[in-house]
Design an enzyme around this catalytic site. Structure first.
Site, short mmCIF file in Angstrom:
data_model
loop_
_atom_site.label_atom_id
_atom_site.label_comp_id
_atom_site.label_asym_id
_atom_site.label_seq_id
_atom_site.Cartn_x
_atom_site.Cartn_y
_atom_site.Cartn_z
CG ASN A 1 -12.14 0.82 1.90
OD1 ASN A 1 -11.48 0.75 0.87
ND2 ASN A 1 -12.65 1.93 2.33
CD GLU B 1 -10.68 9.63 -6.00
OE1 GLU B 1 -11.26 9.96 -4.95
OE2 GLU B 1 -10.73 10.30 -7.04
CB CYS C 1 -12.32 7.16 1.98
SG CYS C 1 -13.48 6.84 0.65
P1 NAD Z 1 -3.21 1.28 1.77
O1 NAD Z 1 -2.68 2.60 1.33
O2 NAD Z 1 -2.54 0.57 2.86
O3 NAD Z 1 -3.21 0.27 0.52
C1 NAD Z 1 -3.85 0.59 -0.69
C2 NAD Z 1 -3.15 -0.16 -1.81
O4 NAD Z 1 -1.82 0.33 -1.94
C3 NAD Z 1 -3.03 -1.67 -1.56
O5 NAD Z 1 -3.23 -2.36 -2.76
C4 NAD Z 1 -1.58 -1.80 -1.10
O6 NAD Z 1 -1.02 -3.06 -1.35
C5 NAD Z 1 -0.93 -0.75 -1.98
N1 NAD Z 1 0.38 -0.30 -1.50
C6 NAD Z 1 0.80 -0.19 -0.21
N2 NAD Z 1 2.09 0.24 -0.19
C7 NAD Z 1 2.48 0.39 -1.49
C8 NAD Z 1 3.69 0.78 -2.12
N3 NAD Z 1 4.77 1.10 -1.42
N4 NAD Z 1 3.72 0.80 -3.47
C9 NAD Z 1 2.64 0.47 -4.21
N5 NAD Z 1 1.46 0.09 -3.66
C10 NAD Z 1 1.39 0.05 -2.32
O7 NAD Z 1 -4.76 1.49 2.05
P2 NAD Z 1 -5.82 0.43 2.59
O8 NAD Z 1 -5.56 0.18 4.04
O9 NAD Z 1 -5.93 -0.74 1.66
O10 NAD Z 1 -7.18 1.25 2.41
C11 NAD Z 1 -7.63 2.16 3.33
C12 NAD Z 1 -7.33 3.58 2.91
O11 NAD Z 1 -7.87 3.84 1.61
C13 NAD Z 1 -7.99 4.58 3.83
O12 NAD Z 1 -7.12 5.65 4.07
C14 NAD Z 1 -9.20 5.04 3.03
O13 NAD Z 1 -9.69 6.30 3.41
C15 NAD Z 1 -8.65 5.03 1.64
N6 NAD Z 1 -9.73 4.95 0.66
C16 NAD Z 1 -10.01 6.03 -0.14
C17 NAD Z 1 -11.07 5.98 -1.04
C18 NAD Z 1 -11.42 7.14 -1.94
O14 NAD Z 1 -12.09 6.92 -2.93
N7 NAD Z 1 -11.00 8.36 -1.62
C19 NAD Z 1 -11.84 4.83 -1.12
C20 NAD Z 1 -11.53 3.75 -0.30
C21 NAD Z 1 -10.48 3.82 0.58
#
Ligand code: NAD
Length: 472
Positions: A151, A246, A280
């Site tokens: 995002n 995060e 988020c």
């Molecule tokens: P996601 O958890 O699906 O993916 C995030 C990352 O993790 C991607 O690079 C993905 O390929 C990787 N990933 C997925 N499964 C994995 C595994 N088994 N092992 C290692 N890596 C893996 O999240 P998303 O859909 O890309 O992003 C949205 C989420 O991120 C929302 O929940 C949002 O709130 C959160 N977010 C948090 C912040 C913050 O700073 N707190 C900022 C932005 C987004």
């Protein structure tokens, strides 16, 4: 053209190609080769060699590299913006603001690289310490694995890359599969800026493949930004490495009866729908004192109606598409489920593929998915409350605790909210969505573990190392 990926400064290809789609119309925006398991192992080996170089870089050199990166990102500003629009469907205005913030993240990292200070300790508090002098310095932790979400693909990668370079760590970035291209572009710029090539890898692959790096004891730290489900699962597998998470949220706002309603409406109508709600810290649950509920809702609806929904390439679009059809369908199904359970739609409209017009729902029960889970879509819920304690309790009735907003001019209520609202950051007379990049940022409860915000990340990415001199 298929983009290569980076392993320890070497651009590589593989037999697997990932097509990157423009979420607005499903056309192909680009493609990237995907890293294999061998590439991930090679990236880790290169990072260990790279760390032997980066940990010896003097502060002025690390600052210089980050300032070079800042200049190169300014020169490539439009490319960074356009890459994010095309791979993530991010609307132009948000893409510009994200790129501007990423520049700030790198600039602050350049400044903080000069301020990694230590401490002089008196050891002689007890007779055993007499004649001894203690010193603490911070040393870089080693190889950092940064896993990033779709995002905010540039600024959130910069929140890992900037501090890692500032302290002299080597770093491997595992970008999200939906938006890998902006990390590839950043990698080009970091190499051009002069960071030792062995110390940088960017390895696009599907999430589960990256778990081998999470399990690898040679990696010193996992810095993960993404969903709570994946983040906490990975923490369980990370072994002895340091972990920073995060994660997500379902942020709340309280609008009290003494608040400046115009300000509350203007901030909430932005904070609930920026980046199509894929944020988020997006405002999701708005609690309004019953005295001002009608007036607030009557002003909110036209403000939301005025948001322009459409093509993210148009400079005046406020709300672009969701990242995928699957995510749009999921968000729509949660809204429909809430309507079946008794919610009322105050504003909404037909979904058109990945484009979801902003939705505001009332008559909410706290256990509806649109209230108690992270919707990650342009959906806002409004609920009246009778008294302040009830509003605070409702905000806290969540698995998450990233940021919250309160709108009131009563200093006692402000201090009470600061004491009792269970979040990493409270915004007063503003929305949870507010963030500048040097402030400590992170969540409690399900929302995370540790803090980002350059100086705070630097603390996480370094270890204190004590030395005691025996002068007797
Ligand atoms: P996601 O958890 O699906 O993916 C995030 C990352 O993790 C991607 O690079 C993905 O390929 C990787 N990933 C997925 N499964 C994995 C595994 N088994 N092992 C290692 N890596 C893996 O999240 P998303 O859909 O890309 O992003 C949205 C989420 O991120 C929302 O929940 C949002 O709130 C959160 N977010 C948090 C912040 C913050 O700073 N707190 C900022 C932005 C987004």
């Amino acid at each position: 053209m298929v983009e290569k990926f980076l392993v320890g400064g070497e651009w590589r290809t593989s037999d697997e190609i990932l097509a990157v789609m423009f979420p607005y119309d499903g056309s192909q925006a680009g493609a990237v080769y995907m890293a294999t398991e061998q590439d991930l192992d090679d990236a880790t080996a290169a990072a260990l060699r790279g760390f032997e170089i980066t940990r010896k870089l003097p502060a002025y050199k690390r600052t210089e590299i980050l300032m070079n990166l800042h200049r190169l990102m300014q020169e490539r500003f439009d490319d960074l913006v356009n890459t994010m629009i095309m791979e993530g469907g991010k609307n132009y205005k948000t893409a510009v603001s994200e790129t501007t913030r990423a520049l700030q993240t790198i600039l602050v990292s350049a400044e903080e690289a000069r301020r990694i200070e230590g401490e002089v300790l008196s050891i002689d508090w007890t007779p055993a310490g007499e004649g001894r002098q203690g010193f603490v310095k911070r040393v870089p932790i080693g190889v950092v694995l940064g896993i990033t979400p779709f995002n905010y693909p540039i600024n959130l990668a910069c929140h890992k890359l900037g501090p890692a370079i500032a302290v002299g760590n080597s770093i491997i970035i595992k970008p999200p599969e939906q938006t890998p291209l902006s990390s590839i572009l950043l990698a080009e710029l970091i190499l051009e800026a002069g960071y030792p090539p062995e110390a940088l890898s960017v390895v696009p692959c599907y999430g589960p493949r990256a778990e081998r790096m999470v399990l690898d004891p040679r990696i010193a730290m996992l810095s993960f930004t993404g969903s709570a489900a994946v983040g906490w699962m990975l923490k369980g597998k990370a072994g002895r490495k340091k972990v920073a998470l995060e994660l997500g949220g379902n942020a709340g706002a309280i609008v009290h009866n003494d608040a400046d309603l115009d300000n509350a409406v203007s901030r909430i109508s932005v904070g609930g729908f920026a980046n199509a709600g894929q944020n988020c810290i997006s405002v999701q649950r708005v609690l309004i004192h019953h005295d001002v509920y009608e007036e607030f809702v009557d002003s909110l609806i036209p403000a939301v109606e005025a948001l322009k929904v459409g093509d993210p390439r148009d400079k005046d679009t406020d709300v672009g598409p969701l990242i995928s059809m699957r995510d749009a369908e999921r968000a729509e199904s949660w809204v429909n489920e809430a309507l079946d359970q008794g919610a009322t739609m105050l504003i909404g409209g037909e979904r058109n593929g990945t484009l979801m017009p902003p939705v505001v729902l009332s008559q909410i029960h706290p256990d509806m998915k649109v209230a108690c889970q992270e919707i990650f879509a342009p959906v806002l819920t409004v609920m009246p409350y009778q008294d302040w304690d009830e509003a605070v309790a409702t905000i806290n009735d969540s698995d998450y605790g990233l940021q919250a907003g309160v709108f009131t001019n009563d200093i006692k209520r402000i201090m009470d909210a600061w004491d009792r609202i269970e979040v990493g950051g409270l915004q007063v007379n503003d929305v949870s969505t507010f963030r500048v990049d040097h402030m400590p940022y992170g969540g409690v409860k399900g929302s995370g573990f540790g803090r980002e915000g350059v100086k705070y990340t630097i603390e996480e990415m370094t270890e204190p190392r004590l030395m005691v001199l025996n002068l007797t």
